[in-house]
Scaffold this motif. Structure first.
Motif, PDB file in Angstrom:
ATOM      1  N   GLY A   1       1.030  -0.937  -0.174  1.00  0.00           N
ATOM      2  CA  GLY A   1      -0.389   0.010  -0.256  1.00  0.00           C
ATOM      3  C   GLY A   1       0.702   1.300   0.303  1.00  0.00           C
ATOM      4  O   GLY A   1       0.458   2.024  -0.861  1.00  0.00           O
ATOM      5  N   ILE A   2       1.837   1.206   0.894  1.00  0.00           N
ATOM      6  CA  ILE A   2       2.783   2.556   0.673  1.00  0.00           C
ATOM      7  C   ILE A   2       3.302   2.618  -0.410  1.00  0.00           C
ATOM      8  O   ILE A   2       3.629   3.816  -1.510  1.00  0.00           O
ATOM      9  N   SER A   3       4.197   1.818  -1.004  1.00  0.00           N
ATOM     10  CA  SER A   3       5.136   1.587  -2.078  1.00  0.00           C
ATOM     11  C   SER A   3       3.621   2.416  -3.579  1.00  0.00           C
ATOM     12  O   SER A   3       4.302   2.934  -4.352  1.00  0.00           O
ATOM     13  N   MET A   4       2.178   1.749  -3.477  1.00  0.00           N
ATOM     14  CA  MET A   4       1.475   2.421  -4.573  1.00  0.00           C
ATOM     15  C   MET A   4       1.627   3.714  -4.273  1.00  0.00           C
ATOM     16  O   MET A   4       0.889   4.398  -5.521  1.00  0.00           O
ATOM     17  N   ILE A   5       0.913   4.340  -3.304  1.00  0.00           N
ATOM     18  CA  ILE A   5       0.855   5.070  -2.660  1.00  0.00           C
ATOM     19  C   ILE A   5       2.231   6.349  -3.285  1.00  0.00           C
ATOM     20  O   ILE A   5       1.550   7.662  -3.757  1.00  0.00           O
ATOM     21  N   LEU A   6       3.481   6.172  -2.959  1.00  0.00           N
ATOM     22  CA  LEU A   6       4.850   6.728  -3.471  1.00  0.00           C
ATOM     23  C   LEU A   6       4.263   6.577  -4.714  1.00  0.00           C
ATOM     24  O   LEU A   6       4.848   7.613  -5.444  1.00  0.00           O
ATOM     25  N   VAL A   7       3.998   5.753  -5.819  1.00  0.00           N
ATOM     26  CA  VAL A   7       4.196   5.864  -6.972  1.00  0.00           C
ATOM     27  C   VAL A   7       3.301   6.868  -7.376  1.00  0.00           C
ATOM     28  O   VAL A   7       3.447   7.614  -8.337  1.00  0.00           O
ATOM     29  N   LEU A   8       1.890   7.042  -7.070  1.00  0.00           N
ATOM     30  CA  LEU A   8       0.571   8.031  -7.618  1.00  0.00           C
ATOM     31  C   LEU A   8       1.328   9.918  -7.130  1.00  0.00           C
ATOM     32  O   LEU A   8       1.016   9.552  -8.110  1.00  0.00           O
ATOM     33  N   LEU A   9       2.451   9.137  -5.744  1.00  0.00           N
ATOM     34  CA  LEU A   9       3.090  11.068  -5.743  1.00  0.00           C
ATOM     35  C   LEU A   9       3.937  11.030  -7.159  1.00  0.00           C
ATOM     36  O   LEU A   9       3.376  12.449  -6.979  1.00  0.00           O
ATOM     37  N   CYS A  10       4.343   9.943  -7.023  1.00  0.00           N
ATOM     38  CA  CYS A  10       5.477  10.442  -7.763  1.00  0.00           C
ATOM     39  C   CYS A  10       4.652  11.146  -9.432  1.00  0.00           C
ATOM     40  O   CYS A  10       5.411  11.800 -10.408  1.00  0.00           O
ATOM     41  N   ALA A  11       3.760  10.263  -9.640  1.00  0.00           N
ATOM     42  CA  ALA A  11       3.393   9.941 -10.939  1.00  0.00           C
ATOM     43  C   ALA A  11       2.304  11.704 -11.213  1.00  0.00           C
ATOM     44  O   ALA A  11       2.137  12.759 -12.041  1.00  0.00           O
ATOM     45  N   PHE A  12       1.001  12.260  -9.640  1.00  0.00           N
ATOM     46  CA  PHE A  12       1.172  13.133  -9.950  1.00  0.00           C
ATOM     47  C   PHE A  12       1.162  14.368  -9.540  1.00  0.00           C
ATOM     48  O   PHE A  12       1.043  15.643  -9.610  1.00  0.00           O
ATOM     49  N   LEU A  13       2.752  14.619  -8.517  1.00  0.00           N
ATOM     50  CA  LEU A  13       2.292  15.587  -8.030  1.00  0.00           C
ATOM     51  C   LEU A  13       4.328  15.873  -8.377  1.00  0.00           C
ATOM     52  O   LEU A  13       4.437  17.232  -8.449  1.00  0.00           O
ATOM     53  N   ILE A  14       4.934  15.346  -8.688  1.00  0.00           N
ATOM     54  CA  ILE A  14       6.514  15.878  -9.594  1.00  0.00           C
ATOM     55  C   ILE A  14       6.233  15.537 -11.065  1.00  0.00           C
ATOM     56  O   ILE A  14       5.832  14.958 -11.832  1.00  0.00           O
ATOM     57  N   PRO A  15       6.718  16.226 -10.829  1.00  0.00           N
ATOM     58  CA  PRO A  15       6.339  17.113 -13.042  1.00  0.00           C
ATOM     59  C   PRO A  15       6.939  16.414 -13.523  1.00  0.00           C
ATOM     60  O   PRO A  15       8.630  16.168 -13.575  1.00  0.00           O
ATOM     61  N   CYS A  16       6.776  15.512 -14.525  1.00  0.00           N
ATOM     62  CA  CYS A  16       7.577  15.179 -15.003  1.00  0.00           C
ATOM     63  C   CYS A  16       8.389  16.331 -16.319  1.00  0.00           C
ATOM     64  O   CYS A  16       8.244  17.121 -17.124  1.00  0.00           O
ATOM     65  N   PRO A  17      10.300  15.942 -16.694  1.00  0.00           N
ATOM     66  CA  PRO A  17      10.796  16.785 -18.130  1.00  0.00           C
ATOM     67  C   PRO A  17       9.805  16.719 -18.742  1.00  0.00           C
ATOM     68  O   PRO A  17       9.169  15.583 -19.448  1.00  0.00           O
ATOM     69  N   PRO A  18       9.882  18.180 -19.796  1.00  0.00           N
ATOM     70  CA  PRO A  18       9.562  18.377 -20.971  1.00  0.00           C
ATOM     71  C   PRO A  18       9.624  16.851 -22.250  1.00  0.00           C
ATOM     72  O   PRO A  18      10.899  17.694 -22.173  1.00  0.00           O
ATOM     73  N   ARG A  19       8.660  16.884 -22.734  1.00  0.00           N
ATOM     74  CA  ARG A  19       8.986  15.806 -23.170  1.00  0.00           C
ATOM     75  C   ARG A  19       9.733  16.227 -24.966  1.00  0.00           C
ATOM     76  O   ARG A  19       7.856  16.894 -25.799  1.00  0.00           O
TER      77      ARG A  19
END
Length: 622
Positions: A112-130
């Motif tokens: 559960g903690i791993s899934m929460i971290l993945v979701l945080l990385c996906a939605f809160l950390i901005p990805c570099p512009p491609r």
């Protein structure tokens, strides 16, 4: 009566599980089973703790023994007739169940903690512009005139992609002295989508835009230096577009700026690199150098004048640093002369001493001073049209590439002696450096006017000065810019403009002039396929400036052009800025076969090769 008698006599027996009474038949069976068990134990040598003396379970000798072994032991049968487990076994089973429960809980909690971290990385950390196939065009309206087309690339918003800076004339306003001066606009466009990041008004047309870091260190901010065509020199913050300082025009009261500003080492020891500008007199050909502080924009000392003799184009100024660290300024009119930065600084400050960094001399250069020990050093004097600095192989020094009216000459920067010279005529545009051969020496792409509406493209070997590739193409566009980009295998692709080429002739696969002269195509030449040109794009306008930038994250290069459309009387030309991703254009481009090759190159082979190309920053500086 039987129960009382059994208790009185203390006879062995069993209770019936149903009636709770003594059953003689059951007792008889039990006695017989016990006798058999005793015999069996004696036969196998006895047991210890339920095992044989050797620690092995005895094997049954017959089916009867197997059947007897399947029966429960007397001590393992309860009064109710059911098997009973030892107390230690129950505790062990309970502990095992608890451990299994804890393990399952820890696993689910970790998941559960791993899934929460993945979701945080996906939605809160901005990805570099491609910057996939970021191909865009931006119409900036109509420009109100102007002969210059400054264009610069710099990352101003920190997204990892270089943005586009340019200046163009907007309108004409009367100045205080009644002379009409065109007002201009400095615009910064996003490298991702072409949107406007900021814009700033300029009092006059811009001659040049140069963006760099004047302060050393990783935290230094990018500064854009804008040189005007009259008296304007300003420094802008590249992120906000706000002016940091502007040179007071009164310091140029007797002249106008003749060339773009040049960046120097730190002269006043304030931690910021300083500048020098070259001004020319309005009524006499006197040249004046003015040192400017890079931090404040104020002059460093007074102007320094030089009287030079020469006819032709203004050359420079350009700064040259020798292997020993001596700093010289190159300039001239149709020729090339050098003056030590030490001499300019001493005269500007009106003192006899100079900073230690300026006291270094280059013996081979100093030998070329005049007999009367003049401050000017003769470098080259033979109808010079253009001057370029090109990196020397295996050295931190640069060579001098000189374009004259009749030749192309490469001088060694160390001692100013000719390396090679190539005689040719009609070269008016600046040679484009790049790696075409395998010797890791910079080669040069030349564009030579070859008759009306025709030009000759050729690649000159930078080591020997010989022509290693040439092609004649139709082109009515005057002085079209050419550029190059370096790949990860230390090769260069060269880009230039020409009119359409059609692979339809059975002999040469080329038909010239099949399209109207107003349509020009962008062609790419790769040294691995010298018999093929790739048609990447086309335009009906006039390309006035172009630049190539590198996207380090995706190992891609992008090509930015500044184009003006056709103008008519009373209607100024439209200005268009376009960006093209080269890796995407390579896969979408059309192949034009210049000549038959053996073996013949197929489209699939070419696409596989092009798909593996990666672009990197050029290891040389011009």
């Amino acid at each position: 009566m039987a129960t009382v008698l059994s208790r009185a006599l203390k006879l062995p027996g069993k209770k019936s599980p149903d009636l709770g009474e003594y059953d003689p038949l059951t007792q008889a069976d039990s006695d017989e089973s016990e006798d058999d068990l005793v015999l069996n134990l004696q036969k196998n040598g006895g047991v210890k703790n339920g095992k044989s003396p050797l620690g092995e379970v005895p094997e049954p000798d017959s089916d009867a023994e197997i059947a007897e072994a399947a029966k429960p032991h007397l001590s393992e049968v309860t009064t109710e007739g059911y098997p009973s487990e030892p107390l230690g076994g129950l505790e062990q089973k309970a502990a095992s169940s608890l451990v299994s429960y804890v393990r399952t809980s820890v696993f689910l909690l970790t998941l559960g903690i791993s899934m929460i971290l993945v979701l945080l990385c996906a939605f809160l950390i901005p990805c570099p512009p491609r910057d996939l196939h970021s191909t865009w065009s931006r119409h900036l309206g109509s420009q109100g005139g102007g002969d210059l087309s400054p264009l610069e690339l710099a990352d101003v918003n920190g997204d990892g992609l270089r943005d586009v800076l340019l200046s163009f004339v907007m309108s004409r306003n009367g100045s205080a002295v009644g002379v009409s001066r065109p007002a201009a606009n400095l615009v910064c466009l996003s490298g991702m989508n072409g949107s406007t990041l900021w814009s700033s008004l300029l009092p006059e047309e811009a001659r040049d835009i140069t963006c760099l870091e004047l302060m050393p260190g990783s935290l230094a901010e990018t500064i854009c230096l804008v040189t005007g065509t009259h008296k304007m020199l300003s420094a802008f913050n590249a992120t906000s577009g706000k002016a940091i300082w502007t040179l007071n025009p009164n310091y140029l009261s007797n002249g106008t700026l003749a060339a773009p500003v040049v960046v120097l080492p730190d002269l006043d020891e304030d931690g910021v690199r300083d500048l020098v500008v070259l001004a020319i007199g309005e009524l006499q050909p006197d040249l004046c150098f003015l040192l400017v502080s890079g931090r404040t924009g104020n002059p460093v000392g007074r102007p320094v004048k030089y009287n030079i003799v020469g006819v032709g184009n203004l050359i420079g100024p350009q700064v040259y640093i020798t292997t020993n660290g001596a700093v010289y300024i190159l300039f001239g009119f149709g020729n090339i002369q050098a003056v030590a930065l030490r001499d300019i600084f001493v005269q500007a400050e009106n003192r006899d001493s100079s900073p230690p960094s300026l006291q270094i001399e280059e013996p081979e250069w100093e030998k070329r001073r005049s007999i009367n020990l003049s401050e000017l050093i003769d470098v080259y004097s033979d109808g010079v049209e253009l001057l370029q600095m090109v990196k020397a192989p295996d050295s931190n020094c640069s060579n001098l590439l000189i374009t004259t009216r009749q030749s192309l000459v490469l001088l060694r920067g160390q001692n100013l002696t000719p390396y090679w010279a190539l005689r040719l005529q009609g070269l008016r545009s600046q040679p484009t450096p790049g790696y075409f051969t395998d010797d890791q020496t910079l080669d040069f792409l030349l564009q030579i006017q070859d008759g009306v509406g025709m030009k000759k493209m050729m690649v000159v070997d930078g080591d020997s000065g010989s022509v290693v590739w040439s092609y004649r193409a139709p082109c009515h566009m005057k002085e079209t810019p050419a550029t190059s980009a370096v790949t990860s295998d230390q090769k260069s692709v060269f880009l230039f403009w020409a009119e359409g080429l059609s692979a339809a002739s059975p002999n040469s696969d080329i038909i010239l002039g099949t399209e109207p002269p107003s349509l020009h195509h962008l062609y790419l030449l790769h040294p691995a396929f010298p018999s093929i040109l790739l048609d990447l794009a086309n335009t009906t306008g006039t390309v006035t400036a172009s630049e190539v930038g590198i996207n380090d994250l995706w190992k891609d290069a992008f090509y930015v052009t500044r184009t003006t459309g056709p103008s008519s009387e009373g209607h100024p030309a439209a200005l268009v800025v376009s960006k093209l991703s080269l890796r995407w254009a390579l896969m979408e481009g059309q192949m034009a076969q210049l000549q038959e090759s053996t073996p013949k190159i197929g489209r699939g082979e070419l696409r596989r090769f092009l798909s593996r190309i990666k672009f990197v920053e050029a290891p040389y500086e011009i």
